[in-house]
Write an enzyme that holds these catalytic residues in place. Structure first.
Site, PDB file in Angstrom:
ATOM      1  CE  LYS A 175      -4.443  -1.796   0.883  1.00 14.56           C
ATOM      2  NZ  LYS A 175      -5.459  -2.175   1.822  1.00 14.56           N
ATOM      3  NE  ARG A 209      -7.569  -8.396   0.003  1.00 10.88           N
ATOM      4  CZ  ARG A 209      -7.069  -7.578  -0.912  1.00 10.88           C
ATOM      5  NH1 ARG A 209      -6.097  -6.748  -0.607  1.00 10.88           N
ATOM      6  NH2 ARG A 209      -7.552  -7.577  -2.132  1.00 10.88           N
TER       7      ARG A 209
HETATM    8  N1  PMM Z   1      -7.619  -3.539   0.236  1.00  9.96           N
HETATM    9  C1  PMM Z   1      -7.773  -3.673  -1.087  1.00  9.96           C
HETATM   10  C2  PMM Z   1      -8.736  -4.581  -1.614  1.00  9.96           C
HETATM   11  N2  PMM Z   1      -9.478  -5.343  -0.783  1.00  9.96           N
HETATM   12  N3  PMM Z   1     -10.054  -6.017   1.394  1.00  9.96           N
HETATM   13  C3  PMM Z   1      -9.913  -5.879   2.713  1.00  9.96           C
HETATM   14  N4  PMM Z   1     -10.657  -6.641   3.550  1.00  9.96           N
HETATM   15  N5  PMM Z   1      -9.025  -5.005   3.273  1.00  9.96           N
HETATM   16  C4  PMM Z   1      -8.256  -4.189   2.501  1.00  9.96           C
HETATM   17  O1  PMM Z   1      -7.502  -3.366   3.057  1.00  9.96           O
HETATM   18  C5  PMM Z   1      -8.375  -4.292   1.086  1.00  9.96           C
HETATM   19  C6  PMM Z   1      -9.306  -5.231   0.565  1.00  9.96           C
HETATM   20  C7  PMM Z   1      -6.941  -2.853  -2.021  1.00  9.96           C
HETATM   21  O2  PMM Z   1      -5.752  -3.507  -2.346  1.00  9.96           O
HETATM   22  P1  PMM Z   1      -5.535  -4.339  -3.720  1.00  9.96           P
HETATM   23  O3  PMM Z   1      -6.039  -3.466  -4.847  1.00  9.96           O
HETATM   24  O4  PMM Z   1      -4.098  -4.580  -3.802  1.00  9.96           O
HETATM   25  O5  PMM Z   1      -6.295  -5.618  -3.661  1.00  9.96           O
END
Ligand code: PMM
Length: 308
Positions: free
Chosen positions: A223, A264
């Protein structure tokens, strides 16, 4: 913080912080957009994440990066369903990352076992009822508004207290809509309507979530706050997204050490190794604390003190 032994209905207890591998089936996600649009390649990548130590795979068909525009629901369904089905058929525990009730329902029918909604049910007022009907665990993340305008919503006096309180209110709302509280996982939403200082404050104070008494999912992966923290000292340019994995693994293990239920991440191997080490250290510490065993001596060193 001690890790809570949260068991979520229908999911295993991994006995340590779980690792959720990210599979974005999108052309435009900020760090892996466009790589897994082909369903066959996406399924193969999901299986690779499991082989590297992921406990679950989180499949998403809509980018939520700052400024992102919504995609039509038909497009989101077409992206995620073959991938969810393909992975579930191979025995992978799949979560569906969506803000739409229709996508969540179809994905659960295709074999997804968790609904991960970055809006915590706020973007689609049919979501909480759909999840209640499906009877699966539900990730309620901290969210203040759609990605297109969320950077303007990062305004806090005490970010930790406010974010925990806002998620607490959303937890009450989804429970009122019929979701079993035992099925709710909470998430601070790092990077969503937050500046770098906000993300660092949240990551440093995961203890504060104990008041909600729910399992905590933390998603620091690649991030912006990590990019800014590791900016090139000469130019001030943020570290590129693809070069943030070491910091991601460090953030993930720090979350695990503070009791997170799951983290995650895009790059699974390092985080999967790190959370296993963290669990081993915690187990060792608790045995020593109870006076049952002594810590193992460092390799090659006897525990018997020799006379000189
Ligand atoms: N961040 C992203 C997408 N999905 N889901 C949860 N539960 N928490 C998060 O912080 C989150 C998420 C954005 O990141 P990405 O685009 O790399 O998937």
């Amino acid at each position: 913080m001690e890790r809570h032994s949260y068991t979520l209905p229908g999911l295993p207890d991994w006995g340590r912080c779980a690792v959720l591998g990210i599979l974005n089936v999108t052309p435009d996600s900020f760090s892996d957009g466009g790589r897994w649009l082909d369903p066959g390649r996406a399924v193969a990548h999901g299986l690779e994440l499991v082989a590297q130590g992921a406990d679950l795979v989180d499949v998403g068909g809509e980018s939520t990066r700052p400024g992102a525009r919504r995609v039509p629901v038909e497009e989101e369904l077409a992206r995620v369903l073959p991938v969810v089905r393909g992975l579930a058929r191979q025995g992978v525990t799949v979560s569906i990352d969506t803000m739409r009730a229709e996508v969540a329902e179809a994905a659960v029918d295709a074999g997804a076992r968790i609904v991960n909604d970055v809006s915590g049910g706020r973007a689609d007022d049919r979501m909480a009822k759909a999840v209640a009907r499906a009877g699966v665990p539900f990730v309620v993340m901290h969210w203040r508004g759609q990605s297109a305008g969320m950077d303007g919503l990062a305004d806090y006096r005490d970010v930790v207290t406010e974010v925990v309180a806002e998620v607490g209110r959303q937890l009450d709302a989804v429970v009122s809509a019929g979701v079993d509280p035992a099925q709710v996982i909470v998430d601070p939403g790092l990077g969503f309507a937050k500046g770098r200082g906000d993300d660092l404050a949240l990551l440093a104070a995961l203890d504060a979530w104990a008041v909600l008494d729910r399992p905590l999912l933390v998603a620091p992966s690649r991030k912006r706050f990590l990019g800014e923290l590791l900016a090139d000292p000469a130019t001030g340019e943020p570290r590129p997204a693809g070069e943030r994995d070491a910091a991601t693994a460090a953030a993930a293990v720090l979350a695990a050490a503070q009791g997170a239920w799951a983290v995650r991440v895009h790059e699974v191997r390092a985080t999967a190794d790190a959370v296993r080490l963290e669990a081993a250290l915690r187990a060792s510490r608790s045995r020593v604390g109870q006076g049952r065993v002594r810590p193992d001596p460092p390799a090659g060193q006897s525990s018997v003190r020799r006379s000189r």
